[in-house]
Design a protein around this motif. Structure first.
Motif, PDB file in Angstrom:
ATOM      1  N   VAL A   1       0.835  -1.208   0.000  1.00  0.00           N
ATOM      2  CA  VAL A   1       0.000   0.000   0.000  1.00  0.00           C
ATOM      3  C   VAL A   1       0.866   1.254   0.000  1.00  0.00           C
ATOM      4  CG1 VAL A   1      -1.709   1.330   1.302  1.00  0.00           C
ATOM      5  CG2 VAL A   1      -1.939  -1.159   1.105  1.00  0.00           C
TER       6      VAL A   1
ATOM      7  N   LYS B   1       1.089   4.231  -2.921  1.00  0.00           N
ATOM      8  CA  LYS B   1       0.929   5.656  -2.607  1.00  0.00           C
ATOM      9  C   LYS B   1       2.131   6.456  -3.106  1.00  0.00           C
ATOM     10  CE  LYS B   1      -1.969   5.081   1.525  1.00  0.00           C
ATOM     11  NZ  LYS B   1      -2.038   5.249   3.000  1.00  0.00           N
TER      12      LYS B   1
ATOM     13  N   GLU C   1      -7.423  -2.174  -1.285  1.00  0.00           N
ATOM     14  CA  GLU C   1      -7.027  -0.847  -0.804  1.00  0.00           C
ATOM     15  C   GLU C   1      -6.057  -0.195  -1.784  1.00  0.00           C
ATOM     16  OE1 GLU C   1      -4.869   1.276   3.073  1.00  0.00           O
ATOM     17  OE2 GLU C   1      -5.280  -0.894   3.075  1.00  0.00           O
ATOM     18  N   ALA C   2      -5.105  -0.979  -2.287  1.00  0.00           N
ATOM     19  CA  ALA C   2      -4.101  -0.438  -3.205  1.00  0.00           C
ATOM     20  C   ALA C   2      -4.721  -0.025  -4.535  1.00  0.00           C
ATOM     21  CB  ALA C   2      -2.995  -1.467  -3.429  1.00  0.00           C
TER      22      ALA C   2
ATOM     23  N   GLN D   1      -7.839   0.787  -5.194  1.00  0.00           N
ATOM     24  CA  GLN D   1      -8.755   1.925  -5.035  1.00  0.00           C
ATOM     25  C   GLN D   1      -8.013   3.249  -4.964  1.00  0.00           C
ATOM     26  OE1 GLN D   1     -11.067   0.675  -1.636  1.00  0.00           O
ATOM     27  NE2 GLN D   1     -12.737  -0.074  -2.936  1.00  0.00           N
ATOM     28  N   LEU D   2      -6.732   3.216  -4.649  1.00  0.00           N
ATOM     29  CA  LEU D   2      -5.939   4.449  -4.637  1.00  0.00           C
ATOM     30  C   LEU D   2      -5.821   5.044  -6.043  1.00  0.00           C
ATOM     31  CD1 LEU D   2      -3.047   3.381  -2.230  1.00  0.00           C
ATOM     32  CD2 LEU D   2      -4.896   5.001  -1.721  1.00  0.00           C
TER      33      LEU D   2
END
Length: 793
Positions: A125, A129, A175-176, A178-179
């Motif tokens: 993650v 970012k 989560e990754a 959706q970034l």
């Protein structure tokens, strides 16, 4: 590289750089593999291998072919159904930091997939970012960085992580991923167009690895569709938009989604297909995929007819058109049998209109296809107009209004009304307090000086001085009263048609009022607002006025109502015997006289027109010039100001002519004036409900008996007293915004007159003891000069 259905190798248009990539492509032999390795300069090498060969052996073969050392070839895994298998880069490649970060990310994901290092989920993650931050720092390098993410296998690795059965991997991958789904309201056009390839990669990979109802897949798909709408539809021709669609291979995706629509026309949500379809059409229309203009429809060999993009869409077009024809046939049968519209039926209707719009848009790309679609719609007008009448304001169906022959008057009125702004229940109040004795002057002050945003997006709220009534009922009454005042002959703004005193056109001599142009601007606003609030105001626009607003030419037949004598004189000139006209028996030349305040002014229709005699050869020109001067030129400033006021409420000057062209003149008559038919008491009864009383009570029976004996004008006065509606919609009482109510309060005195809450269409009718007392009370309130005095708003 990848293959199409014919087995030909297709170019992925991957940006070239000092790197190489290898993609696995299956072959006919179950043990044979092919790797298409592309590297610096766009060169491609084919590596042959067997399924039981070691990875190291494949590396060595790549080295032998490309001279890239084994140590500089990276990989994370080889699976038969994965597209990107091997990635290699040279130390001299562009964006080395991006490659380094991607390699680290892929390595961490590999550890998670093998269950080796649980702490790697945080690394994944954080690295994503960091990558997004790196790409967003410099727009100039964003394209290259994002391509590294795809070519380096990071997108494929994240999807593999998402489908991994190991606990926690799915959540980490979600989560990754959706970034990469940016907040569209704050992102720039450039950043959106650059992120499209990565999101498309996620869409394609998730679709192949998960089900089509997977929420992450749907989120990626919806985001990509919105990005395409923003970067392509709104910015066609910009450098950032060009290539966003052409290089993504969207035709295959649109075709795949189109196939789903065809299979489940009633149930599949067509929005996903449209999200990809419209940007693709825009690119094709603008020639960014090669060929320009319409292309012939070839049914036997599509690929030889034109490029792959158009051929795939054409197949979808043909199949979808055939399916919608069957659905419209079925719908017409069900509409005839159905007594009401269920929620599922309404959803189905919305789907059908979206699909028809899609087919119409697509038909413009192929020669003869548009007429095929229009032929289908003409043959299924019942179904089409049923769909239109249930369409919602959020839908854009302007394309239908371009073909008025497809629609009924009711459908056209429904669609054009949706071009106007909607009254918001929570909008800002625009309040007016007006003296009836100064109705026109004070209304003019309020409306003409108002900020147009307050009128478009607010809610009109008004009351008359020294009167207790407020609410929608009073507002309806004000619209009728102020429009009648505008057209009052004493104000010299409009002239009434001699044979129809309800119909008006601008007065060429209106400049006797120094503020006349301001009043025309005010009038345009008021009449547009009356349409917004769905109030029948009781006045009509003459055809010559209507045609000018629609941007059309006024002909002789159009002036018949405005000036019958003028019309008759022109007809005689056109039909007069040639020899008689050439003998100068009429003594006419190319000039016209204008009378204003008792004086006459001569206006030449042509330069030196007073010396040009009328004859049989120039009489058509003479009549046309007379019409142009009398009904167009002499009132051009008035019409322009009216149009400006109307456009401000409509929201667009460009939309004005389209609004009026979309209607027949009779359609606008019904919108402004309503029904010309006598009020039907049975229809009135059918749309009336009771509160505190029953339809079988004596005073209710007497009431309806007395109403049946009234003249039509008395009924209109009673209706106006009850509802502030004097002119019913063309649909009758069913077209009103609410049902009507008669209610009774126990404490009402039998000696009281009826009262009304016009805002809610409520009539309070006391329980009179006899028919005679009931009739006496109704007679009092049907005196027109008293009908405005008892309503409570």
């Amino acid at each position: 590289m990848k293959r199409d259905a014919t087995g030909r190798v297709l170019n992925d248009n991957i940006q070239s750089g000092s790197c190489s990539s290898a993609r696995y492509v299956g072959s006919s032999s179950p043990k044979s593999l092919q790797f298409f390795v592309r590297y610096s300069g766009g060169n491609t090498q084919v590596i042959h291998a067997n399924t039981d060969d070691a990875v190291e052996y494949v590396h060595e073969k790549i080295t032998k072919k490309t001279k890239i050392p084994v140590a500089e070839q990276g990989y994370y895994s080889i699976q038969k159904d994965a597209q990107l298998q091997l990635v290699a880069r040279l130390r001299s490649t562009k964006h080395p930091k991006a490659w380094q970060l991607v390699n680290k990310l892929v390595s961490a994901i590999g550890s998670l997939c093998r269950g080796e290092y649980r702490g790697a989920n945080t690394i994944v993650v954080d690295d994503v970012k960091l990558f997004i931050k790196m790409s967003s720092l410099y727009i100039a390098t964003a394209v290259g960085h994002n391509q590294v993410f795809v070519d380096g296998g990071a997108a494929a690795a994240l999807v593999m992580l998402f489908v991994s059965p190991i606990t926690g991997n799915k959540e980490c991958a979600q989560e990754a991923i959706q970034l990469f789904l940016p907040p569209l309201n704050s992102a720039t056009i450039e950043s959106l167009s650059h992120s499209a390839p990565i999101i498309l990669e996620f869409c394609q990979l998730l679709y192949s690895k998960t089900s089509q109802d997977n929420q992450l897949y749907i989120s990626c798909l919806n985001t990509l569709g919105e990005i395409l709408a923003i970067t392509v539809i709104r910015n066609v021709g910009s450098e950032h938009a060009k290539g966003t669609v052409a290089n993504l291979g969207l035709s295959a995706f649109a075709s795949e989604l189109g196939g789903k629509v065809i299979k489940g026309l009633e149930s599949y949500d067509v929005r996903n297909f449209i999200a990809f379809f419209y940007p693709l059409c825009k690119i094709i229309e603008n020639g960014e995929l090669g060929e320009m203009g319409l292309l012939p429809i070839c049914l036997t060999d599509l690929l030889n007819c034109y490029n792959v993009e158009r051929s795939k869409l054409h197949v979808v077009f043909l199949e979808m058109l055939g399916k919608i024809i069957e659905c419209l046939k079925t719908m017409e049968i069900s509409v005839g049998k159905s007594r009401g519209k269920t929620d599922s039926f309404r959803t189905q209707q919305g789907q059908y209109l979206c699909i028809l719009k899609t087919l119409y848009t697509l038909s413009k790309l192929y020669e003869g296809a548009e007429e095929n679609v229009l032929f289908v719609l003409r043959s299924r007008k019942v179904a089409l107009n049923t769909l239109i009448l249930d369409s919602r304001r959020s839908d854009n169906h302007r394309w239908i209004l371009e073909h008025k022959d497809l629609t009924t008057s009711e459908s056209r009125r429904h669609l054009t009304m949706m071009l106007l702004p909607e009254v918001k229940g929570d909008g800002h109040l625009f309040e007016m307090l007006i003296d009836r004795e100064q109705l026109l002057a004070e209304s003019f002050e309020y409306i003409s000086k108002a900020n147009v945003k307050d009128l478009r997006y607010g809610r009109l709220f008004m009351e008359f001085k020294n009167e207790v009534a407020t609410g929608h009922g009073v507002l309806r009454g004000w619209f009728c009263a102020v429009c009648q005042a505008i057209c009052n002959p004493q104000n010299a703004l409009y002239l009434a048609c001699p044979d129809d005193k309800r119909r008006f056109f601008p007065n060429p001599a209106s400049d006797v009022n120094t503020l006349h142009l301001n009043y025309f601007h005010f009038c345009g606003r008021v009449i547009a607002l009356s349409l917004v609030y769905k109030v029948q105001i009781g006045i009509l626009l003459d055809r010559t006025f209507f045609l000018q607003l629609a941007g059309k030419t006024v002909s002789l037949e159009d002036v018949r109502d405005a000036d019958p004598l003028f019309y008759s004189s022109c007809k005689k000139i056109l039909e007069m015997d040639t020899d008689l006209l050439d003998s100068d028996a009429l003594g006419l030349t190319f000039f016209s006289e204008i009378e204003k305040l008792g004086s006459r002014t001569i206006v030449e229709l042509l330069p030196e027109g007073s010396s040009i005699a009328l004859n049989s050869k120039n009489r058509v020109e003479y009549v046309n010039l007379l019409i142009q001067h009398r009904f167009v030129t002499s009132v051009s400033h008035q019409v322009k100001k009216f149009a400006q006021g109307f456009s401000e409420i409509l929201g667009s000057t460009d939309l004005l002519a389209f609004f009026f062209r979309s209607l027949e003149h009779e359609d606008l008559d019904w919108m402004l004036h309503g029904s010309d038919k006598a009020i039907c008491v049975e229809d009135w009864k059918a749309h009336t409900e009771y509160n505190g009383c029953k339809r079988t009570d004596n005073h209710i029976i007497w009431f309806w008996k007395i109403v049946e004996g009234m003249s039509d004008e008395q009924r209109r006065v009673l209706l106006f007293f009850w509802t502030s509606v004097k002119y019913l919609p063309v649909e009758g009482f069913g077209g009103l915004q609410s049902r009507l109510y008669i209610y009774n309060k126990s404490h009402n005195s039998y000696e009281q007159l009826p009262s009304a809450r016009t805002c809610f269409y409520r009539l309070c009718l006391p329980r009179y003891k006899s028919e005679a007392i009931t009739q006496k009370s109704l007679l009092i309130i049907t005196q027109e000069h008293l009908s405005c005095s008892f309503g409570m708003g």
